[in-house]
Design an enzyme around this catalytic site. Structure first.
Site, PDB file in Angstrom:
ATOM      1  N   GLU A  38       0.821  -1.206   0.000  1.00 40.51           N
ATOM      2  CA  GLU A  38       0.000   0.000   0.000  1.00 40.51           C
ATOM      3  C   GLU A  38       0.855   1.257   0.000  1.00 40.51           C
ATOM      4  O   GLU A  38       0.533   2.235  -0.681  1.00 40.51           O
ATOM      5  CB  GLU A  38      -0.951   0.007   1.191  1.00 40.51           C
ATOM      6  CG  GLU A  38      -2.061  -1.026   1.104  1.00 40.51           C
ATOM      7  CD  GLU A  38      -2.920  -0.855  -0.140  1.00 40.51           C
ATOM      8  OE1 GLU A  38      -2.989   0.278  -0.667  1.00 40.51           O
ATOM      9  OE2 GLU A  38      -3.523  -1.845  -0.589  1.00 40.51           O
ATOM     10  N   THR A  86       1.818   5.668  -7.413  1.00 41.23           N
ATOM     11  CA  THR A  86       2.839   4.916  -8.138  1.00 41.23           C
ATOM     12  C   THR A  86       2.191   3.822  -8.969  1.00 41.23           C
ATOM     13  O   THR A  86       1.240   3.179  -8.524  1.00 41.23           O
ATOM     14  CB  THR A  86       3.840   4.296  -7.138  1.00 41.23           C
ATOM     15  OG1 THR A  86       4.365   5.345  -6.316  1.00 41.23           O
ATOM     16  CG2 THR A  86       4.978   3.599  -7.856  1.00 41.23           C
ATOM     17  N   LEU A  97      11.846   5.297  -6.840  1.00 42.35           N
ATOM     18  CA  LEU A  97      10.391   5.230  -6.652  1.00 42.35           C
ATOM     19  C   LEU A  97       9.786   6.598  -6.352  1.00 42.35           C
ATOM     20  O   LEU A  97       8.594   6.800  -6.530  1.00 42.35           O
ATOM     21  CB  LEU A  97      10.029   4.272  -5.510  1.00 42.35           C
ATOM     22  CG  LEU A  97       9.643   2.838  -5.880  1.00 42.35           C
ATOM     23  CD1 LEU A  97       9.112   2.111  -4.650  1.00 42.35           C
ATOM     24  CD2 LEU A  97       8.588   2.812  -6.983  1.00 42.35           C
ATOM     25  N   TYR A 141       9.005  10.131  -3.827  1.00 41.65           N
ATOM     26  CA  TYR A 141       8.362  10.371  -2.521  1.00 41.65           C
ATOM     27  C   TYR A 141       9.090   9.605  -1.422  1.00 41.65           C
ATOM     28  O   TYR A 141       8.545   8.683  -0.813  1.00 41.65           O
ATOM     29  CB  TYR A 141       6.885   9.977  -2.565  1.00 41.65           C
ATOM     30  CG  TYR A 141       6.025  10.906  -3.398  1.00 41.65           C
ATOM     31  CD1 TYR A 141       6.075  12.267  -3.203  1.00 41.65           C
ATOM     32  CD2 TYR A 141       5.170  10.411  -4.358  1.00 41.65           C
ATOM     33  CE1 TYR A 141       5.291  13.130  -3.960  1.00 41.65           C
ATOM     34  CE2 TYR A 141       4.378  11.258  -5.117  1.00 41.65           C
ATOM     35  CZ  TYR A 141       4.447  12.614  -4.913  1.00 41.65           C
ATOM     36  OH  TYR A 141       3.666  13.454  -5.656  1.00 41.65           O
ATOM     37  N   TYR A 199      -6.457   6.532   4.232  1.00 41.76           N
ATOM     38  CA  TYR A 199      -6.541   5.475   3.232  1.00 41.76           C
ATOM     39  C   TYR A 199      -5.766   4.231   3.673  1.00 41.76           C
ATOM     40  O   TYR A 199      -6.305   3.108   3.675  1.00 41.76           O
ATOM     41  CB  TYR A 199      -6.023   5.937   1.856  1.00 41.76           C
ATOM     42  CG  TYR A 199      -5.796   4.757   0.964  1.00 41.76           C
ATOM     43  CD1 TYR A 199      -6.857   4.172   0.296  1.00 41.76           C
ATOM     44  CD2 TYR A 199      -4.542   4.152   0.876  1.00 41.76           C
ATOM     45  CE1 TYR A 199      -6.679   3.027  -0.462  1.00 41.76           C
ATOM     46  CE2 TYR A 199      -4.355   3.012   0.127  1.00 41.76           C
ATOM     47  CZ  TYR A 199      -5.425   2.448  -0.544  1.00 41.76           C
ATOM     48  OH  TYR A 199      -5.250   1.313  -1.269  1.00 41.76           O
ATOM     49  N   ASP A 231      -9.431   5.560  -2.618  1.00 39.51           N
ATOM     50  CA  ASP A 231      -8.254   6.007  -3.349  1.00 39.51           C
ATOM     51  C   ASP A 231      -8.734   6.649  -4.649  1.00 39.51           C
ATOM     52  O   ASP A 231      -9.927   6.846  -4.849  1.00 39.51           O
ATOM     53  CB  ASP A 231      -7.319   4.830  -3.625  1.00 39.51           C
ATOM     54  CG  ASP A 231      -7.916   3.869  -4.634  1.00 39.51           C
ATOM     55  OD1 ASP A 231      -9.152   3.853  -4.783  1.00 39.51           O
ATOM     56  OD2 ASP A 231      -7.155   3.152  -5.288  1.00 39.51           O
TER      57      ASP A 231
END
Length: 360
Positions: free
Chosen positions: A37, A43, A80, A82, A120, A138
């Site tokens: 998650e 992504t 990736l 963040y 979330y 989401d």
DNA sequence: AAATCGTGGTT
DNA sequence: TAACCAAGATT
């Protein structure tokens, strides 16, 4: 006369036939659910499918993650984006290792207190890992519900969010939160897609208010997009006696705690060479000479569209000890050692492009 | 609470 | 190709 199948039954039947077989859907181990998650936030699935097994090979369980070095964690996350996600994973692993027997709590409020876990993700762990009736919303669910209920307000508006979260909770069939929540997202990802929704193949087509009114293409209503900003930047690979200078970025900036070659934004009417000299002087105190143009790289982050002018350069003086102004640490490393440090994507691309030509 | 955080793929 | 998009969180 037979009753039409409920929305829930139609959706669950569709999911049992069309749901993808994903690595974290085998045993629904909480650690796997949590990790997937976090990786999936903003992504693409394909990228996560590449990173997920590599991460598990290095950190097979929460305890091993808790005991890892941060640089090792960032190196596995490299590319990736963040990066606070990786640091928060690491931090949360350490918290749970110390205080919760290296397990994730089946407790929504407790999950929300952990770094990197918001509404979330807390709902996702509750429902997917523990099959408890917590809603999740989401981008897939937002889009799906905006069409299913024909929402005319922007989906990000407060009223829309309240409506969507309310529906997501109300619709969960008793005892089936795990399958239901995944089937909502899966339908959004595979059928109710942003550009070309496959309405003819949708198990909910008879329930869809936007489809009935011919408004699918106009849902969801988006908010206003922020402008993108073009900037020119420069960076230089400084080599000296077979070694390359790298510095570790500050913790509270873009690319926190990642390593880089010094550089920065080209200001006003500066030439890239002038900007490189200035940035090196400001950031390290080094005077450089003989900047040699290598190549230009394009990349973008958040709202910035960057042209990065890349140079090789040399020390003008003999001092090899910098005065760091934009970094917390530095190293003079051999080209082979560059693989041990986490770099921002454009700097890693530069390293890859230079290959054997480094530090000659 | 609007802005910020990364990246690569698609159109 | 510029804009949009992808299983959000944080401040």
């Amino acid at each position: 006369m037979a009753q039409a199948p409920s929305l829930q039954d139609s959706l669950l039947a569709w999911f049992s036939e069309h749901g993808r077989n994903l690595p974290w859907r085998r045993e629904y181990q909480p650690y796997h659910v949590w990790l997937s998650e976090i990786m999936l936030q903003q992504t693409q699935m394909e990228r996560v499918l590449a990173y997920f097994p590599r991460w598990l090979a290095a950190f097979p369980d929460l305890a091993s993650l808790a005991q890892a070095e941060e640089q090792e964690v960032l190196r596995l996350w490299e590319g990736l984006g963040y990066y606070s996600r990786a640091r928060n994973l690491h931090q949360t692993a350490r918290i749970l290792h110390r205080h919760h027997n290296s397990t994730l709590p089946a407790d929504h409020a407790a999950l929300l207190k952990l770094p990197g876990i918001g509404r979330y993700t807390a709902g996702a762990i509750m429902s997917l890992a523990f099959n408890l009736p917590c809603p999740i919303v989401d981008a897939n669910v937002e889009r799906l519900f905006a069409r299913l209920f024909n929402l005319a307000e922007p989906v990000k508006a407060k009223s829309s969010q309240a409506f969507i979260w309310g529906k997501a909770e109300e619709l969960i069939p008793p005892g089936k939160a795990r399958l239901f929540n995944q089937s909502l997202m899966e339908l959004g990802a595979l059928v109710c897609q942003p550009r070309a929704p496959k309405c003819a193949a949708c198990p909910l087509r008879l329930h869809c208010a936007a489809l009935a009114r011919g408004l699918v293409a106009q849902r969801p209503v988006a908010g206003k997009a922020r402008e993108t900003i073009a900037i020119r930047m420069v960076t230089g690979v400084l080599s000296h006696r077979g070694r390359i200078f790298i510095q570790k970025r500050l913790a509270n900036d873009v690319w926190p705690n990642l390593w880089e070659f010094p550089g920065g934004v080209i200001e006003g009417d500066e030439t890239p060479e002038e900007a490189l000299r200035r940035e090196y002087l400001e950031e390290t105190g080094f005077a450089i000479h003989r900047p040699e143009k290598l190549l230009d790289l394009k990349h973008s982050y958040t709202r910035y569209r960057v042209t990065l002018h890349c140079y090789a350069c040399r020390l003008a003086g003999s001092a090899t000890r910098p005065r760091l102004a934009a970094a917390q640490e530095y190293r003079w490393v051999t080209p082979g050692e560059l693989g041990h440090f986490a770099f921002p994507a454009p700097h890693r691309r530069l390293i890859d492009r230079l290959g054997a030509g480094l530090a000659q």
